[in-house]
Design an enzyme around this catalytic site. Structure first.
Site, mmCIF file in Angstrom:
data_model
loop_
_atom_site.group_PDB
_atom_site.id
_atom_site.type_symbol
_atom_site.label_atom_id
_atom_site.label_comp_id
_atom_site.label_asym_id
_atom_site.label_seq_id
_atom_site.Cartn_x
_atom_site.Cartn_y
_atom_site.Cartn_z
ATOM 1 N N SER A 190 -14.139 5.307 -4.688
ATOM 2 C CA SER A 190 -15.070 6.243 -4.511
ATOM 3 C C SER A 190 -16.230 6.288 -5.938
ATOM 4 O O SER A 190 -15.635 6.601 -7.128
ATOM 5 C CB SER A 190 -14.915 7.649 -4.442
ATOM 6 O OG SER A 190 -15.930 8.722 -4.494
ATOM 7 N N SER A 234 -21.691 -3.884 -1.089
ATOM 8 C CA SER A 234 -21.361 -3.062 0.067
ATOM 9 C C SER A 234 -20.741 -3.682 1.297
ATOM 10 O O SER A 234 -21.442 -4.618 1.850
ATOM 11 C CB SER A 234 -22.679 -2.453 0.414
ATOM 12 O OG SER A 234 -23.919 -1.960 -0.572
ATOM 13 N N ARG A 279 -30.752 -0.255 0.903
ATOM 14 C CA ARG A 279 -30.226 -0.710 -0.546
ATOM 15 C C ARG A 279 -29.306 -2.152 0.038
ATOM 16 O O ARG A 279 -29.420 -3.161 -0.532
ATOM 17 C CB ARG A 279 -29.525 -0.026 -1.344
ATOM 18 C CG ARG A 279 -28.825 -0.551 -2.574
ATOM 19 C CD ARG A 279 -28.332 0.331 -3.497
ATOM 20 N NE ARG A 279 -27.490 -0.297 -4.540
ATOM 21 C CZ ARG A 279 -26.294 -0.509 -4.636
ATOM 22 N NH1 ARG A 279 -25.499 -0.192 -3.502
ATOM 23 N NH2 ARG A 279 -25.734 -1.255 -5.556
ATOM 24 N N LYS A 300 -13.807 -0.003 -13.214
ATOM 25 C CA LYS A 300 -13.814 -1.414 -12.801
ATOM 26 C C LYS A 300 -14.041 -2.364 -14.121
ATOM 27 O O LYS A 300 -13.575 -3.608 -14.066
ATOM 28 C CB LYS A 300 -14.895 -1.594 -11.840
ATOM 29 C CG LYS A 300 -14.501 -0.903 -10.389
ATOM 30 C CD LYS A 300 -13.325 -1.385 -9.791
ATOM 31 C CE LYS A 300 -12.807 -1.005 -8.395
ATOM 32 N NZ LYS A 300 -11.553 -1.376 -7.979
ATOM 33 N N ASP A 342 1.066 -1.281 0.084
ATOM 34 C CA ASP A 342 -0.079 -0.138 0.164
ATOM 35 C C ASP A 342 0.840 1.167 0.121
ATOM 36 O O ASP A 342 1.975 1.102 0.479
ATOM 37 C CB ASP A 342 -0.965 0.046 1.287
ATOM 38 C CG ASP A 342 -2.235 0.770 1.162
ATOM 39 O OD1 ASP A 342 -3.172 0.282 1.088
ATOM 40 O OD2 ASP A 342 -2.050 2.020 0.878
ATOM 41 N N ASN A 372 -20.028 -3.958 -8.295
ATOM 42 C CA ASN A 372 -21.557 -3.787 -8.954
ATOM 43 C C ASN A 372 -21.653 -2.268 -9.532
ATOM 44 O O ASN A 372 -22.626 -2.510 -10.495
ATOM 45 C CB ASN A 372 -22.688 -3.854 -7.688
ATOM 46 C CG ASN A 372 -22.566 -2.630 -6.741
ATOM 47 O OD1 ASN A 372 -23.518 -2.151 -6.532
ATOM 48 N ND2 ASN A 372 -21.317 -2.208 -6.206
ATOM 49 N N HIS A 373 -20.717 -1.464 -9.560
ATOM 50 C CA HIS A 373 -20.904 -0.111 -10.478
ATOM 51 C C HIS A 373 -20.538 -0.519 -11.791
ATOM 52 O O HIS A 373 -20.795 0.469 -12.708
ATOM 53 C CB HIS A 373 -20.301 0.977 -9.556
ATOM 54 C CG HIS A 373 -21.092 1.390 -8.421
ATOM 55 N ND1 HIS A 373 -22.207 1.900 -8.207
ATOM 56 C CD2 HIS A 373 -20.423 1.104 -6.945
ATOM 57 C CE1 HIS A 373 -22.731 1.844 -6.977
ATOM 58 N NE2 HIS A 373 -21.592 1.423 -6.361
ATOM 59 N N ASP A 431 3.642 2.967 -4.352
ATOM 60 C CA ASP A 431 2.469 3.212 -4.987
ATOM 61 C C ASP A 431 2.410 2.213 -6.252
ATOM 62 O O ASP A 431 3.439 1.824 -6.686
ATOM 63 C CB ASP A 431 2.785 4.758 -5.816
ATOM 64 C CG ASP A 431 1.352 5.295 -6.569
ATOM 65 O OD1 ASP A 431 0.890 6.059 -5.702
ATOM 66 O OD2 ASP A 431 0.877 4.667 -7.377
ATOM 67 N N TYR A 463 -16.001 5.818 -12.043
ATOM 68 C CA TYR A 463 -15.300 4.453 -11.168
ATOM 69 C C TYR A 463 -15.690 3.350 -11.704
ATOM 70 O O TYR A 463 -14.987 2.383 -12.138
ATOM 71 C CB TYR A 463 -16.020 4.691 -9.729
ATOM 72 C CG TYR A 463 -15.819 3.544 -8.674
ATOM 73 C CD1 TYR A 463 -14.497 3.355 -8.221
ATOM 74 C CD2 TYR A 463 -16.819 2.749 -8.664
ATOM 75 C CE1 TYR A 463 -14.462 2.104 -7.498
ATOM 76 C CE2 TYR A 463 -16.720 1.753 -7.695
ATOM 77 C CZ TYR A 463 -15.421 1.427 -7.037
ATOM 78 O OH TYR A 463 -15.373 0.271 -6.408
HETATM 79 N N1 LIG Z 1 -15.818 -1.141 0.214
HETATM 80 C C1 LIG Z 1 -16.782 -1.558 -0.732
HETATM 81 O O1 LIG Z 1 -17.964 -1.522 -0.484
HETATM 82 C C2 LIG Z 1 -16.388 -1.898 -2.321
HETATM 83 C C3 LIG Z 1 -17.206 -2.052 -3.043
HETATM 84 C C4 LIG Z 1 -16.528 -2.624 -4.418
HETATM 85 C C5 LIG Z 1 -15.522 -2.552 -4.688
HETATM 86 N N2 LIG Z 1 -14.564 -2.149 -3.794
HETATM 87 C C6 LIG Z 1 -13.420 -2.118 -4.271
HETATM 88 O O2 LIG Z 1 -12.472 -2.889 -3.236
HETATM 89 C C7 LIG Z 1 -11.121 -2.346 -3.286
HETATM 90 C C8 LIG Z 1 -10.788 -1.802 -1.584
HETATM 91 O O3 LIG Z 1 -11.898 -0.977 -1.095
HETATM 92 P P1 LIG Z 1 -11.755 -0.497 0.074
HETATM 93 O O4 LIG Z 1 -13.164 -0.042 0.736
HETATM 94 O O5 LIG Z 1 -10.926 -1.242 1.160
HETATM 95 O O6 LIG Z 1 -10.961 0.914 -0.109
HETATM 96 P P2 LIG Z 1 -9.996 1.833 0.883
HETATM 97 O O7 LIG Z 1 -9.980 3.057 0.209
HETATM 98 O O8 LIG Z 1 -10.196 1.646 2.268
HETATM 99 O O9 LIG Z 1 -8.725 0.881 0.538
HETATM 100 C C9 LIG Z 1 -7.748 1.337 -0.638
HETATM 101 C C10 LIG Z 1 -6.537 1.337 -0.343
HETATM 102 O O10 LIG Z 1 -5.811 1.471 -1.630
HETATM 103 C C11 LIG Z 1 -4.557 2.219 -1.239
HETATM 104 N N3 LIG Z 1 -4.095 2.881 -2.591
HETATM 105 C C12 LIG Z 1 -5.105 3.836 -3.376
HETATM 106 N N4 LIG Z 1 -4.312 4.117 -4.302
HETATM 107 C C13 LIG Z 1 -3.187 3.592 -4.341
HETATM 108 C C14 LIG Z 1 -1.951 3.543 -5.077
HETATM 109 N N5 LIG Z 1 -1.923 4.355 -6.509
HETATM 110 N N6 LIG Z 1 -1.028 2.707 -4.776
HETATM 111 C C15 LIG Z 1 -0.895 2.175 -3.790
HETATM 112 N N7 LIG Z 1 -1.933 2.141 -2.916
HETATM 113 C C16 LIG Z 1 -3.118 2.695 -3.181
HETATM 114 C C17 LIG Z 1 -5.116 3.097 -0.318
HETATM 115 O O11 LIG Z 1 -4.009 3.942 0.284
HETATM 116 C C18 LIG Z 1 -5.973 2.434 0.648
HETATM 117 O O12 LIG Z 1 -5.365 1.847 1.838
HETATM 118 C C19 LIG Z 1 -11.252 -1.029 -4.134
HETATM 119 O O13 LIG Z 1 -10.732 -1.241 -5.344
HETATM 120 C C20 LIG Z 1 -12.694 -0.704 -4.234
HETATM 121 O O14 LIG Z 1 -12.893 -0.098 -5.329
HETATM 122 C C21 LIG Z 1 -15.093 -1.847 -2.432
#
Ligand SMILES: NC(=O)c1ccc[n+]([C@@H]2O[C@H](COP(=O)([O-])OP(=O)(O)OC[C@H]3O[C@@H](n4cnc5c(N)ncnc54)[C@H](O)[C@@H]3O)[C@@H](O)[C@H]2O)c1
Length: 253
Positions: free
Chosen positions: A71, A161, A170, A136, A31, A108-109, A46, A132
């Site tokens: 987001s 979710s 929802r 995906k 991360d 799901n989006h 990164d 977003y």
């Molecule tokens: N939480 C949900 O309900 C949900 C639903 C659908 C999909 N997702 C997907 O699951 C994944 C994780 O979601 P989450 O809720 O844990 O999000 P989160 O924001 O809590 O975690 C994402 C992590 O990615 C890291 N990150 C972002 N950009 C980065 C980069 N360029 N390099 C290195 N690290 C980076 C951030 O520091 C963060 O720790 C995401 O891809 C999100 O789109 C989540």
């Protein structure tokens, strides 16, 4: 053999790094935000940086790719950086390192602009409800390409979710509990017959509208049901966008 989790400092990352070791997975975490635990095997950096990924992939058998902007309101620049370029870098670094499988956190989006139906197939055609969602859908396409072209085993999880408990009406249909998130990731990391799969990342919700069979075929047997929280949440009017569309109110944002 090591399983690498990208985005390991995030919400789903914290869930998986807590739950997967007990199921026999040896983890490495990456991360851009450091994880404050002296004992963890981690590479801070990164995912758009190939050198970071080369270090992170060393000795890795499988990747759970979570890192990105989660987001539905994300700007183009943000999804371009983390979700588009970053996801390509992760797949390519994995290929170069000989990684066998990738579990990709889709959403799901990716199909959010699909009208709600009784039992939406996990391979519901791409119909994004946001940039977003577009990012995906791109990740899913990249996964399909790496599976077909390079024989990588790829599972794309169209997560609903993910929350400790359903936050709104929802989510009584789209909730993915932390326990089921761990079960889903474990199934995708161990399924012997995985080639390429699209699965919904949701729990066994009584009010669910997403087909769980493709996940079950990989060995995902969800144990949680949002219904136990139903009394705490208001009902949904059928005209409400949260009821009418797979992506809920995101279609209007
Ligand atoms: N939480 C949900 O309900 C949900 C639903 C659908 C999909 N997702 C997907 O699951 C994944 C994780 O979601 P989450 O809720 O844990 O999000 P989160 O924001 O809590 O975690 C994402 C992590 O990615 C890291 N990150 C972002 N950009 C980065 C980069 N360029 N390099 C290195 N690290 C980076 C951030 O520091 C963060 O720790 C995401 O891809 C999100 O789109 C989540």
């Amino acid at each position: 053999m090591i399983t690498l989790i990208t985005g390991a400092a995030g919400r789903i990352g914290a869930c998986l790094r807590g739950g997967l070791p007990a199921l026999g997975h040896r983890l490495r975490l990456t991360d851009r935000a450091p994880i404050e635990d002296a004992d963890v095997d981690q590479v801070v950096g990164d995912i758009t940086d190939p050198a970071t990924l080369t270090r992170a992939m060393e000795g890795v058998r499988a990747v759970v790719h979570l890192a990105g902007d989660p987001s539905t309101a994300a700007s183009f620049d943000s999804v371009l950086d983390a979700n588009i370029e970053g996801t390509y870098r992760v797949f390519e670094a994995a290929r170069l390192a000989g990684v066998e499988r990738i579990v990709f956190a889709s959403s799901n989006h990716a199909a959010g602009f699909t009208p709600r139906q009784e039992c939406a197939p996990a391979d519901t055609p791409v119909r994004p409800d946001s940039l977003y969602g577009v990012s995906k859908a791109y990740g899913e396409a990249l996964g399909r390409y790496y599976a077909d072209r390079y024989g990588m085993r790829v599972a794309c999880l169209r997560i609903g979710s993910f929350e400790p408990r359903p936050p709104d009406a929802r989510a009584l249909s789209t909730w993915l509990s932390p326990g089921d998130m761990v079960r889903l990731a474990h199934a995708c990391l161990t399924a012997p017959d995985l080639t390429y799969a699209l699965v919904w990342g949701v729990s066994a919700n009584t009010r669910g509208w997403l087909d769980l069979e493709p996940g079950r075929a990989l060995g995902y047997h969800p144990c949680d049901d949002a219904e136990v929280y139903a009394a705490e949440l208001p009902g949904l009017d059928v005209a409400d966008p949260d009821y009418a569309w797979l992506g809920g109110r995101t279609v209007e944002s």
